[in-house]
Design a protein around this motif. Structure first.
Motif, PDB file in Angstrom:
ATOM      1  N   GLY A 221       0.840  -1.186   0.000  1.00  0.00           N
ATOM      2  CA  GLY A 221       0.000   0.000   0.000  1.00  0.00           C
ATOM      3  C   GLY A 221       0.875   1.235   0.000  1.00  0.00           C
ATOM      4  O   GLY A 221       1.718   1.397   0.883  1.00  0.00           O
ATOM      5  N   LEU A 222       0.715   2.069  -0.998  1.00  0.00           N
ATOM      6  CA  LEU A 222       1.479   3.311  -1.082  1.00  0.00           C
ATOM      7  C   LEU A 222       0.682   4.413  -0.401  1.00  0.00           C
ATOM      8  O   LEU A 222      -0.372   4.816  -0.899  1.00  0.00           O
ATOM      9  N   LEU A 223       1.176   4.871   0.765  1.00  0.00           N
ATOM     10  CA  LEU A 223       0.537   5.986   1.462  1.00  0.00           C
ATOM     11  C   LEU A 223       1.017   7.272   0.789  1.00  0.00           C
ATOM     12  O   LEU A 223       2.106   7.765   1.071  1.00  0.00           O
ATOM     13  N   LEU A 224       0.208   7.774  -0.116  1.00  0.00           N
ATOM     14  CA  LEU A 224       0.636   8.923  -0.898  1.00  0.00           C
ATOM     15  C   LEU A 224       0.957  10.117  -0.006  1.00  0.00           C
ATOM     16  O   LEU A 224       1.856  10.905  -0.304  1.00  0.00           O
ATOM     17  N   THR A 225       0.226  10.244   1.103  1.00  0.00           N
ATOM     18  CA  THR A 225       0.417  11.350   2.038  1.00  0.00           C
ATOM     19  C   THR A 225      -0.159  10.979   3.387  1.00  0.00           C
ATOM     20  O   THR A 225      -1.029  10.109   3.487  1.00  0.00           O
ATOM     21  N   TYR A 226       0.340  11.630   4.437  1.00  0.00           N
ATOM     22  CA  TYR A 226      -0.283  11.521   5.758  1.00  0.00           C
ATOM     23  C   TYR A 226      -1.389  12.560   5.927  1.00  0.00           C
ATOM     24  O   TYR A 226      -2.164  12.499   6.877  1.00  0.00           O
ATOM     25  N   LYS A 227      -1.448  13.517   5.030  1.00  0.00           N
ATOM     26  CA  LYS A 227      -2.450  14.577   5.130  1.00  0.00           C
ATOM     27  C   LYS A 227      -3.830  14.029   4.782  1.00  0.00           C
ATOM     28  O   LYS A 227      -3.980  13.252   3.846  1.00  0.00           O
ATOM     29  N   CYS A 228      -4.822  14.440   5.555  1.00  0.00           N
ATOM     30  CA  CYS A 228      -6.193  13.997   5.322  1.00  0.00           C
ATOM     31  C   CYS A 228      -7.140  15.081   5.797  1.00  0.00           C
ATOM     32  O   CYS A 228      -6.828  15.813   6.746  1.00  0.00           O
ATOM     33  N   ASN A 229      -8.274  15.205   5.151  1.00  0.00           N
ATOM     34  CA  ASN A 229      -9.284  16.146   5.613  1.00  0.00           C
ATOM     35  C   ASN A 229      -9.991  15.648   6.868  1.00  0.00           C
ATOM     36  O   ASN A 229     -10.689  16.405   7.539  1.00  0.00           O
ATOM     37  N   CYS A 230      -9.806  14.370   7.189  1.00  0.00           N
ATOM     38  CA  CYS A 230     -10.394  13.769   8.393  1.00  0.00           C
ATOM     39  C   CYS A 230      -9.305  13.516   9.436  1.00  0.00           C
ATOM     40  O   CYS A 230      -8.112  13.481   9.113  1.00  0.00           O
ATOM     41  N   ALA A 231      -9.736  13.315  10.665  1.00  0.00           N
ATOM     42  CA  ALA A 231      -8.837  12.884  11.738  1.00  0.00           C
ATOM     43  C   ALA A 231      -9.560  11.795  12.528  1.00  0.00           C
ATOM     44  O   ALA A 231      -9.837  11.940  13.712  1.00  0.00           O
ATOM     45  N   CYS A 232      -9.876  10.706  11.844  1.00  0.00           N
ATOM     46  CA  CYS A 232     -10.695   9.645  12.425  1.00  0.00           C
ATOM     47  C   CYS A 232     -10.042   9.034  13.662  1.00  0.00           C
ATOM     48  O   CYS A 232      -8.824   8.812  13.694  1.00  0.00           O
ATOM     49  N   GLU A 233     -10.869   8.710  14.647  1.00  0.00           N
ATOM     50  CA  GLU A 233     -10.345   8.155  15.886  1.00  0.00           C
ATOM     51  C   GLU A 233      -9.756   6.756  15.712  1.00  0.00           C
ATOM     52  O   GLU A 233      -8.990   6.307  16.552  1.00  0.00           O
ATOM     53  N   PHE A 234     -10.080   6.067  14.634  1.00  0.00           N
ATOM     54  CA  PHE A 234      -9.544   4.717  14.460  1.00  0.00           C
ATOM     55  C   PHE A 234      -8.411   4.661  13.436  1.00  0.00           C
ATOM     56  O   PHE A 234      -7.984   3.583  13.041  1.00  0.00           O
ATOM     57  N   CYS A 235      -7.887   5.808  13.008  1.00  0.00           N
ATOM     58  CA  CYS A 235      -6.879   5.840  11.945  1.00  0.00           C
ATOM     59  C   CYS A 235      -5.584   5.172  12.391  1.00  0.00           C
ATOM     60  O   CYS A 235      -4.937   5.612  13.346  1.00  0.00           O
ATOM     61  N   TYR A 236      -5.185   4.115  11.674  1.00  0.00           N
ATOM     62  CA  TYR A 236      -3.967   3.372  12.018  1.00  0.00           C
ATOM     63  C   TYR A 236      -2.710   4.235  11.905  1.00  0.00           C
ATOM     64  O   TYR A 236      -1.708   3.972  12.575  1.00  0.00           O
ATOM     65  N   TYR A 237      -2.765   5.242  11.032  1.00  0.00           N
ATOM     66  CA  TYR A 237      -1.558   6.010  10.729  1.00  0.00           C
ATOM     67  C   TYR A 237      -1.595   7.434  11.264  1.00  0.00           C
ATOM     68  O   TYR A 237      -0.731   8.234  10.928  1.00  0.00           O
TER      69      TYR A 237
END
Length: 387
Positions: free
Chosen positions: A36-52
């Protein structure tokens, strides 16, 4: 550039350093067949279950060269069975860059990307949704995945997800579209403008439906909520919906063996040996499976096939302890350095991430623990690219 013939042969299990010491009957370190290529750590969400631990304040953007190099290496490692998926963070925050990665893969004859993931925030009109889906289809996307669950719906309107899922099924065909999890698309749960108590109740219900690993941000509020629930109502109260009945411990370390056991003691041998894939972050760091924040190597310095070949837990004290004893084996030394154990943990991943979080915050960590983006660290820098 690699030619098609180079992809016909894949590496043998015996070429791995750890495997080479084992007898024929002993469990071997599996070949990585997906990345899995994580293109970025940036996200419009900050989900409580986010592994990364992704979110609006995170950064990083995987260079096209890093993505293509990792893709080529995976095909060298696993042959034509190699599968690449693109994720984040939220890859569609960088739509033009995502296209450039896929265009480069086409030029290098790397084949189709197996899967692209999104939370669907960008489907603000039918035209935008359909235009982008058609473009991805032209560029050789095999499958498309959109996320929907109570965690994402704190940030993304479910109607955007519904529009995107319906457009994708029409443009690509329903067999090429995955909705995670469709239950919540068909019967959404209100997550905005509700009380904290209602939100916590929905969190617990979601984990009951779909258990997760308590790594990254999931090892924060969510894991503490589950651990506290167990302390008050037994192990099964939070996760299996059956008060007082312990939940069976899974091989991945979900759950605790009994209500009396506050420290999960399972080792991580099967987690590392059984992982059939990796994730690679924007800086080239390689994580086994979903063990975010434990760096096996960096593809900007070492080809992925060589990282696989060189894997041997005995080469690193931290990794060797996890491999043989699990996170509980790290606890005594961590406490000597000032770590304060909790009354209970939601599972071994919760304990492991808590210790690593402390090491990051205090500057006591080793190069294998990182990068800061995977952790809550106000000192983090997008320029950090630890080995």
């Amino acid at each position: 550039m690699l030619c098609d013939d180079d992809f016909l042969m894949m590496i043998e299990l015996s070429e791995n350093t750890y495997n080479s010491r084992l007898s024929r009957s002993e469990p071997k370190f599996k070949l990585w067949r997906s990345a899995g290529l994580l293109l970025t750590y940036k996200c419009n969400c900050a989900c409580e279950f986010c592994y990364y631990n992704c979110g609006p304040d995170k950064g990083g953007l995987m260079p096209v060269e890093t993505a293509i190099g990792a893709w080529q290496s995976l095909k060298t490692l696993a042959g034509d069975g190699a599968k690449i998926h693109i994720t984040g963070g939220e890859a569609f925050l960088y739509w033009d860059h995502l296209q450039r990665v896929l265009e480069a893969a086409n030029r290098e004859n790397l084949g189709k990307v197996d899967l692209i993931e999104t939370n669907g925030y960008w489907a603000t009109s039918e035209k935008i949704a359909r235009d982008r889906l058609r473009r991805l289809d032209e560029l050789g996307m095999n499958r498309f995945k959109v996320s929907t669950d109570p965690f994402h719906q704190e940030y993304v309107d479910v109607e955007l997800v519904r529009r995107l899922a319906e457009a994708a099924a029409d443009v690509l065909g329903p067999e090429r579209v995955l909705v995670r999890w469709r239950k919540y698309l068909d019967d959404p749960i209100e997550m905005k403008d509700i009380s904290p108590a209602e939100r916590d109740k929905n969190y617990i219900s979601a984990i009951n439906d779909y258990p997760c690993r308590f790594t990254g941000r999931a090892a924060g509020k969510l894991a503490e909520l589950i651990a506290a629930q167990r302390m008050g109502g037994g192990v099964g109260a939070a996760l299996c919906g059956c008060p007082g009945r312990p939940r069976r411990v899974a091989p991945t370390g979900f759950g605790i063996a009994s209500p009396e056991l506050a420290i999960p003691e399972a080792n991580c041998t099967s987690d590392f040996l059984g992982a059939k894939g990796v994730h690679i972050d924007p800086f080239g760091n390689v994580f086994s499976g979903t063990c975010s924040g434990i760096i096996f190597g960096n593809v900007n310095r070492t080809p992925l096939e060589e990282i696989w070949k060189q894997f041997d837990p005995a080469k690193d004290d931290f990794l060797n302890t996890l491999f043989n004893s699990g996170p509980s084996g790290l606890l005594a030394e961590a406490e000597k350095q000032g770590y304060k154990r909790q009354q209970a943990y939601a599972g071994k991943c919760h304990l492991c991430t808590g210790i690593r979080q402390y090491l990051i915050e205090t500057g006591l960590g080793k190069p294998i623990v990182g990068p800061p983006e995977c952790y809550d660290d106000p000192r983090r820098s997008a320029a950090d690219t630890p080995e």
